[in-house]
Motif scaffolding. Structure first.
Motif, PDB file in Angstrom:
ATOM      1  N   ASP A  28     -38.460  -1.635   3.150  1.00 52.24           N
ATOM      2  CA  ASP A  28     -37.927  -1.819   4.506  1.00 52.24           C
ATOM      3  C   ASP A  28     -37.712  -3.290   4.822  1.00 52.24           C
ATOM      4  O   ASP A  28     -36.701  -3.665   5.421  1.00 52.24           O
ATOM      5  N   LEU A  29     -38.666  -4.119   4.422  1.00 50.35           N
ATOM      6  CA  LEU A  29     -38.526  -5.555   4.676  1.00 50.35           C
ATOM      7  C   LEU A  29     -37.340  -6.146   3.914  1.00 50.35           C
ATOM      8  O   LEU A  29     -36.607  -6.981   4.449  1.00 50.35           O
ATOM      9  N   ARG A  30     -37.140  -5.702   2.693  1.00 51.48           N
ATOM     10  CA  ARG A  30     -35.987  -6.187   1.921  1.00 51.48           C
ATOM     11  C   ARG A  30     -34.684  -5.751   2.576  1.00 51.48           C
ATOM     12  O   ARG A  30     -33.727  -6.521   2.645  1.00 51.48           O
ATOM     13  N   GLU A  31     -34.658  -4.521   3.055  1.00 53.94           N
ATOM     14  CA  GLU A  31     -33.459  -4.025   3.736  1.00 53.94           C
ATOM     15  C   GLU A  31     -33.199  -4.814   5.018  1.00 53.94           C
ATOM     16  O   GLU A  31     -32.062  -5.190   5.321  1.00 53.94           O
ATOM     17  N   TRP A  52     -30.297  -9.074   7.954  1.00 54.92           N
ATOM     18  CA  TRP A  52     -30.334 -10.365   8.651  1.00 54.92           C
ATOM     19  C   TRP A  52     -29.371 -11.346   7.989  1.00 54.92           C
ATOM     20  O   TRP A  52     -28.629 -12.053   8.675  1.00 54.92           O
ATOM     21  N   ARG A  53     -29.361 -11.389   6.662  1.00 53.80           N
ATOM     22  CA  ARG A  53     -28.462 -12.298   5.951  1.00 53.80           C
ATOM     23  C   ARG A  53     -27.008 -11.924   6.194  1.00 53.80           C
ATOM     24  O   ARG A  53     -26.161 -12.804   6.388  1.00 53.80           O
ATOM     25  N   ASP A  54     -26.710 -10.632   6.208  1.00 50.18           N
ATOM     26  CA  ASP A  54     -25.343 -10.184   6.499  1.00 50.18           C
ATOM     27  C   ASP A  54     -24.935 -10.584   7.910  1.00 50.18           C
ATOM     28  O   ASP A  54     -23.813 -11.036   8.146  1.00 50.18           O
ATOM     29  N   ALA A  55     -25.858 -10.417   8.862  1.00 51.10           N
ATOM     30  CA  ALA A  55     -25.562 -10.778  10.255  1.00 51.10           C
ATOM     31  C   ALA A  55     -25.314 -12.276  10.381  1.00 51.10           C
ATOM     32  O   ALA A  55     -24.382 -12.704  11.069  1.00 51.10           O
ATOM     33  N   LYS A  56     -26.146 -13.083   9.716  1.00 49.63           N
ATOM     34  CA  LYS A  56     -25.950 -14.536   9.755  1.00 49.63           C
ATOM     35  C   LYS A  56     -24.595 -14.922   9.180  1.00 49.63           C
ATOM     36  O   LYS A  56     -23.884 -15.754   9.750  1.00 49.63           O
ATOM     37  N   ARG A  57     -24.250 -14.308   8.059  1.00 50.98           N
ATOM     38  CA  ARG A  57     -22.964 -14.599   7.420  1.00 50.98           C
ATOM     39  C   ARG A  57     -21.820 -14.212   8.359  1.00 50.98           C
ATOM     40  O   ARG A  57     -20.845 -14.952   8.511  1.00 50.98           O
ATOM     41  N   SER A  58     -21.934 -13.076   9.029  1.00 50.63           N
ATOM     42  CA  SER A  58     -20.893 -12.631   9.961  1.00 50.63           C
ATOM     43  C   SER A  58     -20.768 -13.568  11.149  1.00 50.63           C
ATOM     44  O   SER A  58     -19.657 -13.855  11.612  1.00 50.63           O
ATOM     45  N   VAL A  59     -21.893 -14.043  11.654  1.00 52.19           N
ATOM     46  CA  VAL A  59     -21.870 -14.968  12.790  1.00 52.19           C
ATOM     47  C   VAL A  59     -21.166 -16.259  12.395  1.00 52.19           C
ATOM     48  O   VAL A  59     -20.332 -16.778  13.149  1.00 52.19           O
ATOM     49  N   TRP A  60     -21.484 -16.787  11.217  1.00 48.61           N
ATOM     50  CA  TRP A  60     -20.840 -18.024  10.778  1.00 48.61           C
ATOM     51  C   TRP A  60     -19.347 -17.834  10.573  1.00 48.61           C
ATOM     52  O   TRP A  60     -18.543 -18.694  10.931  1.00 48.61           O
ATOM     53  N   LYS A  61     -18.967 -16.687  10.004  1.00 51.39           N
ATOM     54  CA  LYS A  61     -17.534 -16.411   9.817  1.00 51.39           C
ATOM     55  C   LYS A  61     -16.830 -16.306  11.163  1.00 51.39           C
ATOM     56  O   LYS A  61     -15.729 -16.837  11.344  1.00 51.39           O
ATOM     57  N   ALA A  62     -17.448 -15.624  12.117  1.00 51.02           N
ATOM     58  CA  ALA A  62     -16.847 -15.484  13.447  1.00 51.02           C
ATOM     59  C   ALA A  62     -16.743 -16.840  14.139  1.00 51.02           C
ATOM     60  O   ALA A  62     -15.714 -17.161  14.751  1.00 51.02           O
ATOM     61  N   ALA A  63     -17.803 -17.647  14.031  1.00 51.25           N
ATOM     62  CA  ALA A  63     -17.786 -18.976  14.665  1.00 51.25           C
ATOM     63  C   ALA A  63     -16.698 -19.843  14.036  1.00 51.25           C
ATOM     64  O   ALA A  63     -15.971 -20.546  14.756  1.00 51.25           O
ATOM     65  N   ALA A  64     -16.576 -19.782  12.724  1.00 55.64           N
ATOM     66  CA  ALA A  64     -15.528 -20.560  12.056  1.00 55.64           C
ATOM     67  C   ALA A  64     -14.147 -20.084  12.503  1.00 55.64           C
ATOM     68  O   ALA A  64     -13.251 -20.901  12.752  1.00 55.64           O
ATOM     69  N   GLY A  65     -13.981 -18.778  12.623  1.00 53.82           N
ATOM     70  CA  GLY A  65     -12.701 -18.235  13.083  1.00 53.82           C
ATOM     71  C   GLY A  65     -12.350 -18.706  14.479  1.00 53.82           C
ATOM     72  O   GLY A  65     -11.201 -19.091  14.749  1.00 53.82           O
ATOM     73  N   TRP A  66     -13.339 -18.697  15.366  1.00 57.00           N
ATOM     74  CA  TRP A  66     -13.094 -19.155  16.739  1.00 57.00           C
ATOM     75  C   TRP A  66     -12.771 -20.649  16.765  1.00 57.00           C
ATOM     76  O   TRP A  66     -11.904 -21.089  17.533  1.00 57.00           O
ATOM     77  N   CYS A  67     -13.444 -21.421  15.942  1.00 57.23           N
ATOM     78  CA  CYS A  67     -13.155 -22.864  15.889  1.00 57.23           C
ATOM     79  C   CYS A  67     -11.735 -23.114  15.406  1.00 57.23           C
ATOM     80  O   CYS A  67     -11.022 -23.962  15.960  1.00 57.23           O
TER      81      CYS A  67
END
Length: 106
Positions: free
Chosen positions: A60-63, A68-83
Motif C-alpha cells: 500500500d505504501l509503495r502504491e 504521489w510521484r505521478d501527482a507531482k509530475r502532473s502538477v509540474w507539467k500543468a504548471a509548465a503548461g500554464w507558464c
C-alpha cells in the motif's frame, strides 16, 4: 568495495578459517545462513514489519508513493503548461500593442 562485498569477504575468511581448524564447511554455511535469517527477523520485528500485514502495508505504501510521484509530475507539467500559455499571451499582447492594435481596446 561496498559494505555487502566486505561482509561477504569477512564471512568467507571466517568460514575458511573454521574449515582449516576442523569445522565442517556445510555446517558453517548453515550457521551463517541461520544467523543471517535470525538477524533479519529481529530487525524486521524491531521495525514492526514481522507480521503478514506488513507485506500488505508495504504494498500500500509503495502504491501511495507511486501515486504521489505521478501527482507531482502532473502538477509540474500543468504548471509548465500554464507558464508557457502565460508567456505566449504576454508576447501576443506585446505584439498587438506594438503593431497598433491597442487602439481597438478603447
Amino acid at each position: 568495495m561496498s559494505g555487502g562485498q566486505a561482509d561477504t569477504g569477512v564471512l568467507a575468511q571466517l568460514m575458511a578459517q573454521a574449515a582449516r581448524e576442523g569445522a565442517d564447511l556445510a555446517t558453517m554455511r548453515a550457521v551463517a545462513e541461520e544467523a543471517g535469517e535470525l538477524s533479519a527477523m529481529r530487525a524486521l520485528t524491531r521495525l514492526g514489519l514481522a507480521d503478514e500485514a506488513a507485506r500488505v502495508d508495504l504494498a500500500d505504501l509503495r502504491e501511495l508513493l507511486a501515486a504521489w510521484r505521478d501527482a507531482k509530475r502532473s502538477v509540474w507539467k500543468a504548471a509548465a503548461g500554464w507558464c508557457v500559455r502565460l508567456v505566449g499571451a504576454l508576447v501576443l499582447t506585446g505584439l498587438a500593442v506594438k503593431l497598433g492594435f491597442g487602439g481597438w481596446l478603447k
